[in-house]
Design a protein around this motif. Sequence first.
Motif, PDB file in Angstrom:
ATOM      1  N   GLU A 292       0.832  -1.210   0.000  1.00 47.27           N
ATOM      2  CA  GLU A 292       0.000   0.000   0.000  1.00 47.27           C
ATOM      3  C   GLU A 292       0.866   1.259   0.000  1.00 47.27           C
ATOM      4  OE1 GLU A 292      -3.207   0.081  -0.470  1.00 47.27           O
ATOM      5  OE2 GLU A 292      -3.227  -2.111  -0.572  1.00 47.27           O
ATOM      6  N   ASP A 293       1.924   1.252   0.811  1.00 40.58           N
ATOM      7  CA  ASP A 293       2.834   2.399   0.837  1.00 40.58           C
ATOM      8  C   ASP A 293       3.467   2.635  -0.529  1.00 40.58           C
ATOM      9  OD1 ASP A 293       2.318   2.695   3.519  1.00 40.58           O
ATOM     10  OD2 ASP A 293       4.262   1.963   4.212  1.00 40.58           O
ATOM     11  N   SER A 294       3.869   1.554  -1.177  1.00 39.81           N
ATOM     12  CA  SER A 294       4.541   1.671  -2.470  1.00 39.81           C
ATOM     13  C   SER A 294       3.586   2.172  -3.545  1.00 39.81           C
ATOM     14  CB  SER A 294       5.136   0.315  -2.872  1.00 39.81           C
ATOM     15  OG  SER A 294       6.096  -0.105  -1.925  1.00 39.81           O
ATOM     16  N   TRP A 295       2.362   1.696  -3.521  1.00 40.21           N
ATOM     17  CA  TRP A 295       1.364   2.188  -4.472  1.00 40.21           C
ATOM     18  C   TRP A 295       1.071   3.672  -4.228  1.00 40.21           C
ATOM     19  CZ3 TRP A 295      -0.709   0.973  -8.950  1.00 40.21           C
ATOM     20  CH2 TRP A 295      -1.889   1.608  -9.350  1.00 40.21           C
ATOM     21  N   SER A 296       0.934   4.058  -2.963  1.00 39.14           N
ATOM     22  CA  SER A 296       0.690   5.467  -2.640  1.00 39.14           C
ATOM     23  C   SER A 296       1.839   6.345  -3.114  1.00 39.14           C
ATOM     24  CB  SER A 296       0.509   5.634  -1.124  1.00 39.14           C
ATOM     25  OG  SER A 296      -0.643   4.950  -0.671  1.00 39.14           O
TER      26      SER A 296
END
Length: 325
Positions: free
Chosen positions: A127-131
């Motif tokens: 999720e962090d990487s997508w954000s």
Amino acid sequence: MVSNTKEVASELLPVLKVYKDGTVDRLLGSPFVPPSSPTTTTTTTTTIISKDTTISSAVSARLYLPPTTTTRLPILVYFHGGGFCIESAFSSFCHRYITSLVSHSPILAVSIEYRLAPENPLPIAYEDSWSALQWVASHSIKPKSKPKPNSDPWLSNYGDFSRIYIGGDSAGANIAHNILMRAGVEPLHGGVEILGAFLSHPYFWGSDPIGSESKADREMGLLHRTWMFAYPGAPGGVDNPMINPFASNAPSLKELKCARILVVVAEMDELRERGVRYGEEVRESGWGGDLEVVEVEAEDHCFHILNPETKNAKNLIKVLASFLK
């Protein structure tokens, strides 16, 4: 006598220990270094400048830029390795590696500092990487008035949003794969599309051995234990599609959302078979882009990051740089 020794709650040896007071002792990894560290940024041809920036309350990044930039550059969004548990975008290994890559291929690199397990178990890193990728893509949208508070002028002034690449090594390559799959069903800001991705020594695994993988005691191996430690609630365990893209319930690799993919494997790497199989499965899926699989003989996992001065490491950096040009 009162003992000062903290009591261990769980451990992933030889990587880390978790204590009952909630603290984590990471036994492997490299020390943090500041941006534009003078010991690692000077090459025979150029000096790379870098800086740290905050993306959100949970995610940050280190940006890298050639010093004499006058044109817009391809953008690389990079995800570091470390089994989702160790290492950092700010570590000496990662800083040295991305600095070298930028010096060989004029690009604007954004190295993502995602949250680590076990404090933040998967799927948080995804999720962090997508954000973070969405934050990069948001710079393609010209603001109607003043820039957004967390926008970065390097991306706005020097980034070419028609040439966005993502890449990663080991667990970071796993993240890159899952980003490509998500991009197939969820758009990026501004209609931005990923042009290409490199997956170096990708961390994929599964309950059934492939090729020369050992059949004995698979659940005792570090690759199995690392995934279960980083994502203890993973549906399907090591056959979750995020770690096993060949699982029966995994979505088709035809949905990978980019035009070019480079997969790198090493002959002595325990993950070699999975990387080779990944290339075969992508080709057979009907995915319509350009795929290349590069194998480096007589080398092991992430050798180019751990031992960057060897001939094979320098050659691989050139291969990756050429892919990004």
